[in-house]
Design a protein around this motif. Structure first.
Motif, PDB file in Angstrom:
ATOM      1  N   ARG A  62       0.938  -1.307  -0.067  1.00  0.00           N
ATOM      2  CA  ARG A  62      -0.020   0.052  -0.165  1.00  0.00           C
ATOM      3  C   ARG A  62       0.801   1.309  -0.120  1.00  0.00           C
ATOM      4  O   ARG A  62       0.540   2.214  -0.575  1.00  0.00           O
ATOM      5  N   PHE A  63       1.858   1.338   0.964  1.00  0.00           N
ATOM      6  CA  PHE A  63       2.851   2.427   0.797  1.00  0.00           C
ATOM      7  C   PHE A  63       3.366   2.426  -0.549  1.00  0.00           C
ATOM      8  O   PHE A  63       3.477   3.508  -0.919  1.00  0.00           O
ATOM      9  N   LYS A  64       4.004   1.513  -1.198  1.00  0.00           N
ATOM     10  CA  LYS A  64       4.452   1.654  -2.626  1.00  0.00           C
ATOM     11  C   LYS A  64       3.515   2.076  -3.621  1.00  0.00           C
ATOM     12  O   LYS A  64       4.113   2.818  -4.310  1.00  0.00           O
ATOM     13  N   ARG A  65       2.380   1.781  -3.498  1.00  0.00           N
ATOM     14  CA  ARG A  65       1.350   2.205  -4.488  1.00  0.00           C
ATOM     15  C   ARG A  65       1.163   3.654  -4.217  1.00  0.00           C
ATOM     16  O   ARG A  65       1.134   4.332  -5.228  1.00  0.00           O
ATOM     17  N   ARG A  66       1.158   4.219  -3.003  1.00  0.00           N
ATOM     18  CA  ARG A  66       0.869   5.467  -2.730  1.00  0.00           C
ATOM     19  C   ARG A  66       2.115   6.489  -2.924  1.00  0.00           C
ATOM     20  O   ARG A  66       2.009   7.443  -3.489  1.00  0.00           O
ATOM     21  N   TYR A  67       3.123   6.026  -2.515  1.00  0.00           N
ATOM     22  CA  TYR A  67       4.301   6.885  -2.436  1.00  0.00           C
ATOM     23  C   TYR A  67       5.349   6.338  -3.348  1.00  0.00           C
ATOM     24  O   TYR A  67       6.553   6.860  -3.295  1.00  0.00           O
ATOM     25  N   GLY A  68       5.070   5.305  -4.191  1.00  0.00           N
ATOM     26  CA  GLY A  68       6.220   4.493  -4.992  1.00  0.00           C
ATOM     27  C   GLY A  68       6.978   5.315  -5.621  1.00  0.00           C
ATOM     28  O   GLY A  68       6.846   6.766  -5.894  1.00  0.00           O
ATOM     29  N   ASN A  69       7.845   4.986  -6.657  1.00  0.00           N
ATOM     30  CA  ASN A  69       8.896   5.705  -7.419  1.00  0.00           C
ATOM     31  C   ASN A  69       8.051   6.297  -8.481  1.00  0.00           C
ATOM     32  O   ASN A  69       7.450   5.709  -9.396  1.00  0.00           O
ATOM     33  N   LYS A  70       8.050   7.795  -8.534  1.00  0.00           N
ATOM     34  CA  LYS A  70       7.269   8.551  -9.305  1.00  0.00           C
ATOM     35  C   LYS A  70       8.351   8.846 -10.297  1.00  0.00           C
ATOM     36  O   LYS A  70       9.407   9.634  -9.961  1.00  0.00           O
ATOM     37  N   GLU A  72      10.213  11.533 -12.487  1.00  0.00           N
ATOM     38  CA  GLU A  72      10.486  13.108 -12.376  1.00  0.00           C
ATOM     39  C   GLU A  72      10.083  13.782 -13.546  1.00  0.00           C
ATOM     40  O   GLU A  72      10.539  13.182 -14.637  1.00  0.00           O
TER      41      GLU A  72
END
Length: 73
Positions: A62-70, A72
């Motif tokens: 859940r953390f990775k989906r929410r704040y995962g590698n975006k 730039e």
């Protein structure tokens, strides 16, 4: 030791969740001298290694989906 400032140190019986009884001394205030424990090393998840209360893997996903590698921009 100063007199009158310490609690009474008396004998009590501790009854574990599986019915095992242990006699010890304590300052715990019990009505009949018996303390009934609901949690002990035979049924607590920390000691039994069961993970019924939390799912760490689910939290990580859940953390990775929410704040995962975006990427730039």
């Amino acid at each position: 030791m100063r007199k009158g400032i310490h609690p009474d140190y008396k004998e009590i019986t501790v009854v574990m969740s599986d019915g095992t009884e242990i006699t010890t001394r304590s300052t715990m205030d019990t009505k009949d001298g018996v303390y009934k424990s609901e949690v002990d090393s035979k049924n607590h998840p920390f000691y039994t290694k069961s993970n019924t209360f939390t799912s760490t893997a689910g939290r990580v996903d859940r953390f990775k989906r929410r704040y995962g590698n975006k990427e730039e921009e």
